[in-house]
Write an enzyme that holds these catalytic residues in place. Structure first.
Site, PDB file in Angstrom:
ATOM      1  N   SER A 105      -3.220  -7.358   2.882  1.00  0.00           N
ATOM      2  CA  SER A 105      -3.596  -7.124   4.548  1.00  0.00           C
ATOM      3  C   SER A 105      -3.799  -8.707   4.942  1.00  0.00           C
ATOM      4  O   SER A 105      -3.571  -9.068   5.961  1.00  0.00           O
ATOM      5  CB  SER A 105      -4.515  -6.227   4.550  1.00  0.00           C
ATOM      6  OG  SER A 105      -3.903  -5.122   4.114  1.00  0.00           O
ATOM      7  N   HIS A 141       0.964  -1.404   0.142  1.00  0.00           N
ATOM      8  CA  HIS A 141       0.110  -0.006   0.048  1.00  0.00           C
ATOM      9  C   HIS A 141       0.927   1.450   0.050  1.00  0.00           C
ATOM     10  O   HIS A 141       0.738   2.099  -0.710  1.00  0.00           O
ATOM     11  CB  HIS A 141      -0.815   0.069   1.338  1.00  0.00           C
ATOM     12  CG  HIS A 141      -2.093  -0.837   1.378  1.00  0.00           C
ATOM     13  ND1 HIS A 141      -2.200  -1.939   2.563  1.00  0.00           N
ATOM     14  CD2 HIS A 141      -2.838  -1.426   0.704  1.00  0.00           C
ATOM     15  CE1 HIS A 141      -3.220  -2.517   2.400  1.00  0.00           C
ATOM     16  NE2 HIS A 141      -3.795  -2.305   1.165  1.00  0.00           N
ATOM     17  N   LYS A 153     -17.064  -6.423   6.323  1.00  0.00           N
ATOM     18  CA  LYS A 153     -16.034  -7.528   6.288  1.00  0.00           C
ATOM     19  C   LYS A 153     -16.221  -8.448   7.350  1.00  0.00           C
ATOM     20  O   LYS A 153     -16.596  -8.078   8.262  1.00  0.00           O
ATOM     21  CB  LYS A 153     -14.704  -6.811   6.415  1.00  0.00           C
ATOM     22  CG  LYS A 153     -13.589  -7.375   5.743  1.00  0.00           C
ATOM     23  CD  LYS A 153     -12.324  -6.362   6.224  1.00  0.00           C
ATOM     24  CE  LYS A 153     -11.038  -6.880   5.549  1.00  0.00           C
ATOM     25  NZ  LYS A 153      -9.934  -6.096   5.926  1.00  0.00           N
ATOM     26  N   ARG A 197      -2.126  -5.898  -8.485  1.00  0.00           N
ATOM     27  CA  ARG A 197      -1.137  -6.857  -7.928  1.00  0.00           C
ATOM     28  C   ARG A 197      -1.078  -7.948  -9.030  1.00  0.00           C
ATOM     29  O   ARG A 197      -0.064  -8.214  -9.369  1.00  0.00           O
ATOM     30  CB  ARG A 197      -1.481  -7.598  -6.485  1.00  0.00           C
ATOM     31  CG  ARG A 197      -0.934  -6.570  -5.456  1.00  0.00           C
ATOM     32  CD  ARG A 197      -1.638  -7.119  -4.303  1.00  0.00           C
ATOM     33  NE  ARG A 197      -3.149  -6.960  -4.278  1.00  0.00           N
ATOM     34  CZ  ARG A 197      -3.993  -6.873  -3.444  1.00  0.00           C
ATOM     35  NH1 ARG A 197      -3.551  -7.394  -2.097  1.00  0.00           N
ATOM     36  NH2 ARG A 197      -5.261  -6.725  -3.503  1.00  0.00           N
TER      37      ARG A 197
HETATM   38  P1  ADP Z   1      -6.295  -5.362   0.572  1.00  0.00           P
HETATM   39  O1  ADP Z   1      -6.571  -5.992  -0.818  1.00  0.00           O
HETATM   40  O2  ADP Z   1      -4.790  -5.660   0.741  1.00  0.00           O
HETATM   41  O3  ADP Z   1      -7.045  -5.972   1.629  1.00  0.00           O
HETATM   42  P2  ADP Z   1      -7.202  -2.812   0.641  1.00  0.00           P
HETATM   43  O4  ADP Z   1      -8.650  -3.153   0.328  1.00  0.00           O
HETATM   44  O5  ADP Z   1      -6.954  -2.166   1.805  1.00  0.00           O
HETATM   45  O6  ADP Z   1      -6.277  -3.867   0.290  1.00  0.00           O
HETATM   46  O7  ADP Z   1      -6.526  -2.294  -0.879  1.00  0.00           O
HETATM   47  C1  ADP Z   1      -6.301  -0.864  -1.221  1.00  0.00           C
HETATM   48  C2  ADP Z   1      -5.659  -0.647  -2.478  1.00  0.00           C
HETATM   49  O8  ADP Z   1      -4.283  -1.183  -2.625  1.00  0.00           O
HETATM   50  C3  ADP Z   1      -6.269  -1.637  -3.298  1.00  0.00           C
HETATM   51  O9  ADP Z   1      -6.348  -0.904  -4.788  1.00  0.00           O
HETATM   52  C4  ADP Z   1      -5.431  -2.884  -3.506  1.00  0.00           C
HETATM   53  O10 ADP Z   1      -5.288  -3.223  -5.127  1.00  0.00           O
HETATM   54  C5  ADP Z   1      -3.978  -2.019  -3.412  1.00  0.00           C
HETATM   55  N1  ADP Z   1      -3.011  -2.909  -2.780  1.00  0.00           N
HETATM   56  C6  ADP Z   1      -3.127  -3.794  -1.901  1.00  0.00           C
HETATM   57  N2  ADP Z   1      -2.084  -4.226  -1.730  1.00  0.00           N
HETATM   58  C7  ADP Z   1      -1.160  -4.045  -2.582  1.00  0.00           C
HETATM   59  C8  ADP Z   1       0.329  -4.408  -2.950  1.00  0.00           C
HETATM   60  N3  ADP Z   1       0.922  -5.384  -2.286  1.00  0.00           N
HETATM   61  N4  ADP Z   1       1.026  -3.681  -3.987  1.00  0.00           N
HETATM   62  C9  ADP Z   1       0.314  -2.696  -4.625  1.00  0.00           C
HETATM   63  N5  ADP Z   1      -0.858  -2.322  -4.363  1.00  0.00           N
HETATM   64  C10 ADP Z   1      -1.619  -3.226  -3.466  1.00  0.00           C
END
Ligand code: ADP
Length: 163
Positions: free
Chosen positions: A130, A17, A41, A92
């Site tokens: 996460s 992130h 969630k 990703r």
């Molecule tokens: P997660 O999918 O990890 O639960 P979130 O809903 O918090 O994550 O994701 C927020 C944004 O960050 C999304 O656009 C997701 O694709 C991106 N994201 C999550 N993990 C990564 C990563 N390792 N590298 C790049 N972008 C990421």
């Protein structure tokens, strides 16, 4: 003023992130990291909204054009309230594409003035999510290098309490 939103649940924030947030900060005048309450969630998030915001504030303190705030509702409404014309998401793998494509199209349907832009994850973080971090930490694995140090500590404390 070129203002962008980086939305997510960030339960907890990972280095993947943070890479997307930092790269966005280099592209836009202002970046607002929007932390979704996300009550739907399953089982509820591991960290409270306040905790998730606080980890992000600490980890982005060195970026002067980045702010963190929470939201509960439609992302497109938040974009409108903030005068942001861009939503930045990280991609990703191909598996991220389907749902991101759908979300981007829905948001475009709701407001054609707001663009969704994608930044590709770097190879080191392509595997990082996460949920994987929560799972590894819960099973006693080492998550340092995957999340900021403050999150490593918080995970250890939270999961010890939960056992
Ligand atoms: P997660 O999918 O990890 O639960 P979130 O809903 O918090 O994550 O994701 C927020 C944004 O960050 C999304 O656009 C997701 O694709 C991106 N994201 C999550 N993990 C990564 C990563 N390792 N590298 C790049 N972008 C990421």
């Amino acid at each position: 003023m070129n203002r962008a939103i980086c939305p997510g649940t960030f339960d907890p924030v990972t280095n993947g992130h943070l890479d997307i947030i930092e790269r966005s900060a280099g592209l836009f005048d202002e970046v607002i990291v929007a932390v979704a309450l996300n009550p739907e969630k399953r089982g509820g998030p591991l960290f409270s909204l306040e905790e998730r915001e606080s980890f992000l504030r600490d980890a982005t303190a060195h970026l002067p054009n980045v702010t963190v705030q929470s939201f509960d509702g439609l992302l497109i409404q938040l974009a409108d309230e903030l005068g942001a014309h861009v939503i930045v998401k990280g991609l990703r793998a191909v598996s991220d594409f389907e749902s991101e494509f759908q979300q981007a199209q829905l948001n475009h349907r709701l407001d054609t003035k707001v663009e969704t832009m994608f930044i590709m994850a770097i190879p080191e973080y392509t595997y990082l999510s996460s949920s994987a971090v929560r799972e590894i930490a819960a099973l006693g694995g080492d998550v340092s290098g995957m999340v900021p140090a403050s999150v490593v500590d918080a995970l250890a404390k939270r999961l010890k309490l939960a056992r």
